[in-house]
Design a protein around this motif. Sequence first.
Motif, PDB file in Angstrom:
ATOM      1  N   ILE A 107       0.341  -8.752   3.173  1.00  0.00           N
ATOM      2  CA  ILE A 107       1.229  -7.936   4.006  1.00  0.00           C
ATOM      3  C   ILE A 107       1.032  -6.446   3.725  1.00  0.00           C
ATOM      4  O   ILE A 107       0.858  -5.638   4.649  1.00  0.00           O
ATOM      5  N   LEU A 108       1.038  -6.081   2.439  1.00  0.00           N
ATOM      6  CA  LEU A 108       1.004  -4.673   2.063  1.00  0.00           C
ATOM      7  C   LEU A 108      -0.358  -4.044   2.328  1.00  0.00           C
ATOM      8  O   LEU A 108      -0.464  -2.835   2.534  1.00  0.00           O
ATOM      9  N   ILE A 123       8.043  -5.751  -4.768  1.00  0.00           N
ATOM     10  CA  ILE A 123       6.794  -5.261  -5.347  1.00  0.00           C
ATOM     11  C   ILE A 123       6.404  -3.922  -4.725  1.00  0.00           C
ATOM     12  O   ILE A 123       5.961  -2.998  -5.429  1.00  0.00           O
ATOM     13  N   ALA A 124       6.566  -3.797  -3.416  1.00  0.00           N
ATOM     14  CA  ALA A 124       6.224  -2.534  -2.745  1.00  0.00           C
ATOM     15  C   ALA A 124       7.081  -1.394  -3.271  1.00  0.00           C
ATOM     16  O   ALA A 124       6.567  -0.301  -3.570  1.00  0.00           O
ATOM     17  N   ARG A 125       8.380  -1.638  -3.398  1.00  0.00           N
ATOM     18  CA  ARG A 125       9.276  -0.583  -3.892  1.00  0.00           C
ATOM     19  C   ARG A 125       8.947  -0.218  -5.338  1.00  0.00           C
ATOM     20  O   ARG A 125       8.952   0.969  -5.705  1.00  0.00           O
ATOM     21  N   GLU A 164       4.565   7.088  -3.407  1.00  0.00           N
ATOM     22  CA  GLU A 164       4.643   6.394  -2.120  1.00  0.00           C
ATOM     23  C   GLU A 164       3.260   5.942  -1.651  1.00  0.00           C
ATOM     24  O   GLU A 164       2.371   6.751  -1.408  1.00  0.00           O
ATOM     25  N   THR A 165       3.109   4.641  -1.547  1.00  0.00           N
ATOM     26  CA  THR A 165       1.827   4.043  -1.181  1.00  0.00           C
ATOM     27  C   THR A 165       1.973   3.024  -0.060  1.00  0.00           C
ATOM     28  O   THR A 165       1.210   3.043   0.910  1.00  0.00           O
ATOM     29  N   PHE A 166       2.951   2.137  -0.204  1.00  0.00           N
ATOM     30  CA  PHE A 166       3.098   1.025   0.739  1.00  0.00           C
ATOM     31  C   PHE A 166       4.333   1.174   1.622  1.00  0.00           C
ATOM     32  O   PHE A 166       5.384   1.640   1.165  1.00  0.00           O
ATOM     33  N   VAL A 167       4.201   0.723   2.852  1.00  0.00           N
ATOM     34  CA  VAL A 167       5.366   0.511   3.707  1.00  0.00           C
ATOM     35  C   VAL A 167       6.129  -0.688   3.153  1.00  0.00           C
ATOM     36  O   VAL A 167       5.520  -1.701   2.774  1.00  0.00           O
TER      37      VAL A 167
END
Length: 331
Positions: free
Chosen positions: A139-140, A163-165, A173-176
Amino acid sequence: MSDQKQRVFSGIQPSGNLTIGNYLGALKNWVAVQQENENFFCIVDLHAITVPQDPKVLAEKIREVAAIYLAVGLDPRHCTIFRQSAVPGHTELAWLLNCVARFGELSRMTQFKDKTVRGGSDSASAGLFTYPVLMAADILLYNADLVPVGDDQRQHLELSRTIARRFNHTYGETFVVPKPMILSAGARVMGLDDPTVKMSKSAGSPGHYIAILDEPDVIRKKVRRAKTDSGSEVTATADKPAITNLLDIYSATTGRTIPELEDEYEGRGYGDLKRDLGDAVAEALAPIRTRALELLSDPAELDSLLAAGSEKAREASAPVLRDARSRMGLG
């Protein structure tokens, strides 16, 4: 940004036989929204090998899923259709995220517990245990905004969000942070032989499911043999899980509401319901089956389509992976 389409990611494993549950609960809805978004629809073959697979059968099933994707109406002009394993970024990002995920989080995943209840966790592959991290990477890797998920995958999506957060907090900041895609029409299809469990494409008994590629007469026979409840009233109630399931399938297949169907079968028996439902499902799946078999008769063309989709997926995901590597000091 408001003028840009949102990215959607989803996928189905090429193990077992895709069922009417996959069609009504996922594929039909993907088709309905494909022009509204930027879609990445994957054949998640790496997830399939978390349990042993016959390599020859798996290769055939990958093509079969691709053919069904196209046969139900997914259009390569509106969505990228590809094999997960053809995009190495999935496994590379999964390792990076394995170093961000927590052991305790994975140990609490209910699907892992459910799938190891018979053999025990000691006999399960490590891949089955870390499956949710690979799903997060899927997804990411595309910075997907939306992920269509059923109830059984919500826990995995929530882990992806966690995991994204955590990655964003630790490395910048890397992933939505993806959100669940709530579809206006979706069906949770239960087993024909056991309406208390979700219909599974990997079930041992063919009588458990209706496969998308089943012949019409086979579909009618399976519906005739489906489990029913005591009594004879055709109603969707908590004490009638089997009839409720058949009505749910009927409603999702035809677009008619449950109350409409209950009114139609008032004073009539289960036999009438099963006969009409069998005809409705056979009629709905027949053109999909015909088209899928046509596509499967030209495997080279299917392979070419998947190769083109995989190239598009690699191009779309490369900047995200490059950014994640760089932020972790691996640039």
